[in-house]
Design a protein around this motif. Sequence first.
Motif, PDB file in Angstrom:
ATOM      1  N   LEU A 115       0.823  -1.207   0.000  1.00 17.92           N
ATOM      2  CA  LEU A 115       0.000   0.000   0.000  1.00 17.92           C
ATOM      3  C   LEU A 115       0.856   1.256   0.000  1.00 17.92           C
ATOM      4  O   LEU A 115       0.672   2.155  -0.833  1.00 17.92           O
ATOM      5  CB  LEU A 115      -0.927  -0.009   1.227  1.00 17.92           C
ATOM      6  CG  LEU A 115      -1.714   1.266   1.485  1.00 17.92           C
ATOM      7  CD1 LEU A 115      -2.626   1.600   0.308  1.00 17.92           C
ATOM      8  CD2 LEU A 115      -2.512   1.149   2.773  1.00 17.92           C
ATOM      9  N   ARG A 116       1.807   1.326   0.917  1.00 17.21           N
ATOM     10  CA  ARG A 116       2.643   2.529   0.986  1.00 17.21           C
ATOM     11  C   ARG A 116       3.484   2.669  -0.287  1.00 17.21           C
ATOM     12  O   ARG A 116       3.661   3.771  -0.801  1.00 17.21           O
ATOM     13  CB  ARG A 116       3.521   2.477   2.235  1.00 17.21           C
ATOM     14  CG  ARG A 116       2.730   2.676   3.523  1.00 17.21           C
ATOM     15  CD  ARG A 116       3.645   2.900   4.710  1.00 17.21           C
ATOM     16  NE  ARG A 116       4.223   1.660   5.214  1.00 17.21           N
ATOM     17  CZ  ARG A 116       3.660   0.907   6.169  1.00 17.21           C
ATOM     18  NH1 ARG A 116       2.515   1.267   6.689  1.00 17.21           N
ATOM     19  NH2 ARG A 116       4.241  -0.191   6.588  1.00 17.21           N
ATOM     20  N   ALA A 117       3.981   1.546  -0.795  1.00 17.94           N
ATOM     21  CA  ALA A 117       4.776   1.612  -2.026  1.00 17.94           C
ATOM     22  C   ALA A 117       3.929   2.084  -3.199  1.00 17.94           C
ATOM     23  O   ALA A 117       4.437   2.767  -4.101  1.00 17.94           O
ATOM     24  CB  ALA A 117       5.388   0.246  -2.329  1.00 17.94           C
ATOM     25  N   SER A 118       2.644   1.754  -3.203  1.00 20.19           N
ATOM     26  CA  SER A 118       1.803   2.131  -4.336  1.00 20.19           C
ATOM     27  C   SER A 118       1.665   3.646  -4.452  1.00 20.19           C
ATOM     28  O   SER A 118       1.601   4.184  -5.559  1.00 20.19           O
ATOM     29  CB  SER A 118       0.420   1.477  -4.219  1.00 20.19           C
ATOM     30  OG  SER A 118      -0.389   2.104  -3.232  1.00 20.19           O
ATOM     31  N   PHE A 119       1.605   4.349  -3.310  1.00 22.20           N
ATOM     32  CA  PHE A 119       1.505   5.804  -3.371  1.00 22.20           C
ATOM     33  C   PHE A 119       2.802   6.407  -3.923  1.00 22.20           C
ATOM     34  O   PHE A 119       2.771   7.359  -4.702  1.00 22.20           O
ATOM     35  CB  PHE A 119       1.193   6.375  -1.983  1.00 22.20           C
ATOM     36  CG  PHE A 119      -0.225   6.117  -1.544  1.00 22.20           C
ATOM     37  CD1 PHE A 119      -1.292   6.602  -2.271  1.00 22.20           C
ATOM     38  CD2 PHE A 119      -0.489   5.383  -0.407  1.00 22.20           C
ATOM     39  CE1 PHE A 119      -2.600   6.367  -1.885  1.00 22.20           C
ATOM     40  CE2 PHE A 119      -1.791   5.139  -0.004  1.00 22.20           C
ATOM     41  CZ  PHE A 119      -2.842   5.628  -0.745  1.00 22.20           C
ATOM     42  N   TRP A 120       3.925   5.856  -3.492  1.00 18.04           N
ATOM     43  CA  TRP A 120       5.207   6.332  -4.012  1.00 18.04           C
ATOM     44  C   TRP A 120       5.300   6.066  -5.518  1.00 18.04           C
ATOM     45  O   TRP A 120       5.726   6.930  -6.284  1.00 18.04           O
ATOM     46  CB  TRP A 120       6.346   5.654  -3.261  1.00 18.04           C
ATOM     47  CG  TRP A 120       7.714   6.135  -3.644  1.00 18.04           C
ATOM     48  CD1 TRP A 120       8.407   7.184  -3.102  1.00 18.04           C
ATOM     49  CD2 TRP A 120       8.574   5.582  -4.659  1.00 18.04           C
ATOM     50  NE1 TRP A 120       9.630   7.316  -3.716  1.00 18.04           N
ATOM     51  CE2 TRP A 120       9.762   6.352  -4.670  1.00 18.04           C
ATOM     52  CE3 TRP A 120       8.449   4.515  -5.534  1.00 18.04           C
ATOM     53  CZ2 TRP A 120      10.821   6.072  -5.535  1.00 18.04           C
ATOM     54  CZ3 TRP A 120       9.492   4.242  -6.413  1.00 18.04           C
ATOM     55  CH2 TRP A 120      10.657   5.022  -6.400  1.00 18.04           C
ATOM     56  N   LEU A 121       4.881   4.881  -5.939  1.00 14.69           N
ATOM     57  CA  LEU A 121       4.941   4.536  -7.354  1.00 14.69           C
ATOM     58  C   LEU A 121       4.053   5.448  -8.191  1.00 14.69           C
ATOM     59  O   LEU A 121       4.366   5.729  -9.347  1.00 14.69           O
ATOM     60  CB  LEU A 121       4.520   3.079  -7.558  1.00 14.69           C
ATOM     61  CG  LEU A 121       5.567   2.015  -7.225  1.00 14.69           C
ATOM     62  CD1 LEU A 121       4.959   0.631  -7.281  1.00 14.69           C
ATOM     63  CD2 LEU A 121       6.756   2.115  -8.169  1.00 14.69           C
ATOM     64  N   ASN A 122       2.953   5.897  -7.611  1.00 10.97           N
ATOM     65  CA  ASN A 122       2.038   6.738  -8.376  1.00 10.97           C
ATOM     66  C   ASN A 122       2.725   8.013  -8.861  1.00 10.97           C
ATOM     67  O   ASN A 122       2.315   8.600  -9.869  1.00 10.97           O
ATOM     68  CB  ASN A 122       0.816   7.088  -7.528  1.00 10.97           C
ATOM     69  CG  ASN A 122      -0.364   7.537  -8.362  1.00 10.97           C
ATOM     70  OD1 ASN A 122      -0.655   6.963  -9.405  1.00 10.97           O
ATOM     71  ND2 ASN A 122      -1.055   8.571  -7.904  1.00 10.97           N
ATOM     72  N   ALA A 123       3.792   8.432  -8.156  1.00 12.79           N
ATOM     73  CA  ALA A 123       4.552   9.619  -8.567  1.00 12.79           C
ATOM     74  C   ALA A 123       5.861   9.253  -9.252  1.00 12.79           C
ATOM     75  O   ALA A 123       6.616  10.146  -9.648  1.00 12.79           O
ATOM     76  CB  ALA A 123       4.852  10.496  -7.347  1.00 12.79           C
ATOM     77  N   ASN A 124       6.120   7.952  -9.396  1.00 11.59           N
ATOM     78  CA  ASN A 124       7.407   7.532  -9.959  1.00 11.59           C
ATOM     79  C   ASN A 124       7.220   6.420 -10.993  1.00 11.59           C
ATOM     80  O   ASN A 124       8.050   5.514 -11.101  1.00 11.59           O
ATOM     81  CB  ASN A 124       8.331   7.049  -8.829  1.00 11.59           C
ATOM     82  CG  ASN A 124       8.754   8.178  -7.906  1.00 11.59           C
ATOM     83  OD1 ASN A 124       9.688   8.916  -8.186  1.00 11.59           O
ATOM     84  ND2 ASN A 124       8.050   8.303  -6.785  1.00 11.59           N
ATOM     85  N   LEU A 125       6.137   6.493 -11.761  1.00 11.13           N
ATOM     86  CA  LEU A 125       5.843   5.440 -12.729  1.00 11.13           C
ATOM     87  C   LEU A 125       6.890   5.371 -13.839  1.00 11.13           C
ATOM     88  O   LEU A 125       7.056   4.321 -14.469  1.00 11.13           O
ATOM     89  CB  LEU A 125       4.456   5.667 -13.340  1.00 11.13           C
ATOM     90  CG  LEU A 125       3.269   5.463 -12.385  1.00 11.13           C
ATOM     91  CD1 LEU A 125       1.974   5.848 -13.073  1.00 11.13           C
ATOM     92  CD2 LEU A 125       3.217   4.023 -11.904  1.00 11.13           C
ATOM     93  N   GLU A 126       7.584   6.480 -14.076  1.00 12.14           N
ATOM     94  CA  GLU A 126       8.601   6.468 -15.128  1.00 12.14           C
ATOM     95  C   GLU A 126       9.866   5.753 -14.675  1.00 12.14           C
ATOM     96  O   GLU A 126      10.722   5.421 -15.505  1.00 12.14           O
ATOM     97  CB  GLU A 126       8.936   7.911 -15.536  1.00 12.14           C
ATOM     98  CG  GLU A 126       9.874   8.656 -14.599  1.00 12.14           C
ATOM     99  CD  GLU A 126       9.268   8.996 -13.236  1.00 12.14           C
ATOM    100  OE1 GLU A 126      10.027   9.376 -12.323  1.00 12.14           O
ATOM    101  OE2 GLU A 126       8.038   8.888 -13.090  1.00 12.14           O
ATOM    102  N   CYS A 127       9.965   5.513 -13.387  1.00 12.38           N
ATOM    103  CA  CYS A 127      11.190   4.952 -12.819  1.00 12.38           C
ATOM    104  C   CYS A 127      11.054   3.490 -12.433  1.00 12.38           C
ATOM    105  O   CYS A 127      11.916   2.683 -12.737  1.00 12.38           O
ATOM    106  CB  CYS A 127      11.576   5.779 -11.585  1.00 12.38           C
ATOM    107  SG  CYS A 127      12.238   4.856 -10.184  1.00 12.38           S
ATOM    108  N   CYS A 128       9.957   3.173 -11.786  1.00 14.88           N
ATOM    109  CA  CYS A 128       9.923   1.913 -11.040  1.00 14.88           C
ATOM    110  C   CYS A 128       8.562   1.231 -11.164  1.00 14.88           C
ATOM    111  O   CYS A 128       7.593   1.820 -11.647  1.00 14.88           O
ATOM    112  CB  CYS A 128      10.253   2.180  -9.572  1.00 14.88           C
ATOM    113  SG  CYS A 128      11.834   3.058  -9.327  1.00 14.88           S
TER     114      CYS A 128
END
Length: 276
Positions: free
Chosen positions: A205-218
Amino acid sequence: MRAFRTVFGLLFTVLAALLAPAPLLAQNLPYHIDPSARDVQADLSAVPAIRFLTTADYPPFNYRDATGELVGFNIDLARGLCAALEVACTVQAWPWDQAARALEDNQGDVLIAGLGITPETAESFAFSSIYLMFPGRFVMAGTPVSAFDPASFAGRRVGVREGSAHAQFLTRYLPAIAQVPFETEIAALDALKAGAVDAVFADGLRASFWLNANLECCHFAGEAYFRPDLFGPGMAMAVPEGRDAVRVALDAGLIRMKRSGALDELYLRWFPVSFY
């Protein structure tokens, strides 16, 4: 549970802006509720209305937005259940340290606030079906690949929050991985983006929020790991012991929402990067 709520509340405050719609590709969805199950035989004549109690300090599940309105996944779920069951519904927020007692004192019929399912709480409350769990997930940089085998990471550097259940998971199941401890999961994920580690294993869950702003990276890699003994049994609604009609009605409502697609739509609305 209180410490988790506080830490996650602070994290969500920082990441609230990341809830803007993200590109929705193939998304895995929760499947704790079987849409093909026969309707639970709920006696709705015994449940003409449902009084939901919640809190306002547990984003993104139940909290107040900038205008002071009570919002969140749990708030929308409560209202969706009432619509599915065609019963009247109220939702009232209480301070966390008073919410469970208010339910015991008949100030409401259901507590939908992330109350942990433990031997202690099970002495006072019955719980609905689990509607959401929080798996551990690997996160990697670069282009997503169709196959991911964590066993092939033997000796490679994997970031993890120091002392977390996810660190315990790696120690127990993947001891050959070289764990790199970080103070927070966000620090580990930022290190992944910078190329300082090969992967991160964290709360999905916490990683999903971070990924939402870093989709170009990870991206998430591999399967979602559900380990109730480590990551907790998941979220369910609490009702006082003896209120079987309410509990059965809630389970019936969850089945109806899953069957209609309303439960999946609600999940993707609040979690546009699926952590399942």
